[in-house]
Design a protein around this motif. Structure first.
Motif: not given
Length: 260
Positions: A15, A21, A61-62, A80
């Motif tokens: 995260w 994220s 991220s994520p 994502s």
């Protein structure tokens, strides 16, 4: 394999603050899964730290890693929408609308409207609306970059023209479209794909949060979208995700990368 058996898999979410994220953290809470959370902070350049490249070559991220019981090597997933699809496939099929009415399985054109919307939004969130949000961030950084005073009128002029002639018209087009979409939800539902929340709603949360910061998403201009986003934020799983971040970092969840 059942969701109960899959629970033996070890899930780790990487995260990053002020990033997309947080949607995955919310999803994990929505699915009531056990997981490990690793926190990363942006540097002074507003970019992800280099440590994330040790997790995935893109250093973004994520990212989640999933280590099934008995496996020696974890599965590492980025992006994502891909993460949402994978987690819902294995742990939360209730977050995906039914594709066909009974008796019409696999017939071209027979898909339920709820599913058609879901499939569209799963691509739209990152493929259509988020690129404009990212470009808006780039313009913001150019506008606020430390440049000599005699250069500033040039950079400000460029930013102004990009905003006025490209970004703002596109933001209006997309927000008008989304206001109509939430207003015409199948069955008069509270979510984009109908009466029940879906993985697409979770994906759409971040671009709408960004739109409140930079793209003109206000209560006055878009009352239905604003109310929709408030409903998402009132979900117990969303609150739990925010509480977990505050517990670990001491800070409230804040999507505002413009002030990173």
């Amino acid at each position: 394999m059942s969701a109960e058996n899959n629970q033996s898999a070890k899930i780790t979410l990487h995260w990053l603050d002020k990033s997309r994220s947080h949607r995955i953290l919310w999803l994990l809470e929505e699915l009531q899964l056990d997981y490990e959370l690793k926190i990363y902070k942006r540097g002074g350049d507003k970019l992800a730290p280099p440590e994330l490249k040790e997790v995935h070559p893109l250093g973004k991220s994520p990212v989640i890693s999933i280590l099934p019981a008995g496996a020696d090597k974890p599965l590492v997933l980025a992006e994502s929408a891909a993460i949402v699809e994978y987690l819902t496939d294995h742990f939360g099929k209730w977050l995906v609308p039914a594709r066909y009415p009974a008796g019409k399985e696999d017939q071209v054109g027979a898909e339920n409207e709820e599913w058609i919307r879901y499939r569209f939004l799963m691509h739209y969130a990152e493929g259509s609306i988020m690129p404009f949000m990212v470009m808006s961030l780039v313009m913001h950084n150019i506008e606020n970059a430390p440049v000599p005073f005699f250069i500033r009128p040039i950079t400000s002029g460029i930013v102004s023209r990009v905003n006025n002639f490209f970004l703002n018209p596109n933001f209006k087009t997309h927000l008008d479209f989304l206001e109509e979409q939430i207003g015409s939800s199948p069955g008069g539902g509270d979510f984009f794909c109908g009466k029940d929340i879906s993985g697409a709603d979770i994906l759409m949360s971040y671009p709408l949060e960004a739109a409140q910061l930079r793209a003109g998403l206000t209560q006055e201009a878009y009352p239905k979208l604003t109310a929709y986003l408030e409903r998402l934020h009132e979900r117990e799983a969303f609150k739990k995700a925010g509480a977990k971040i505050k517990e670990i970092t001491g800070e409230e969840y804040d999507p505002n990368i413009f002030n990173a």
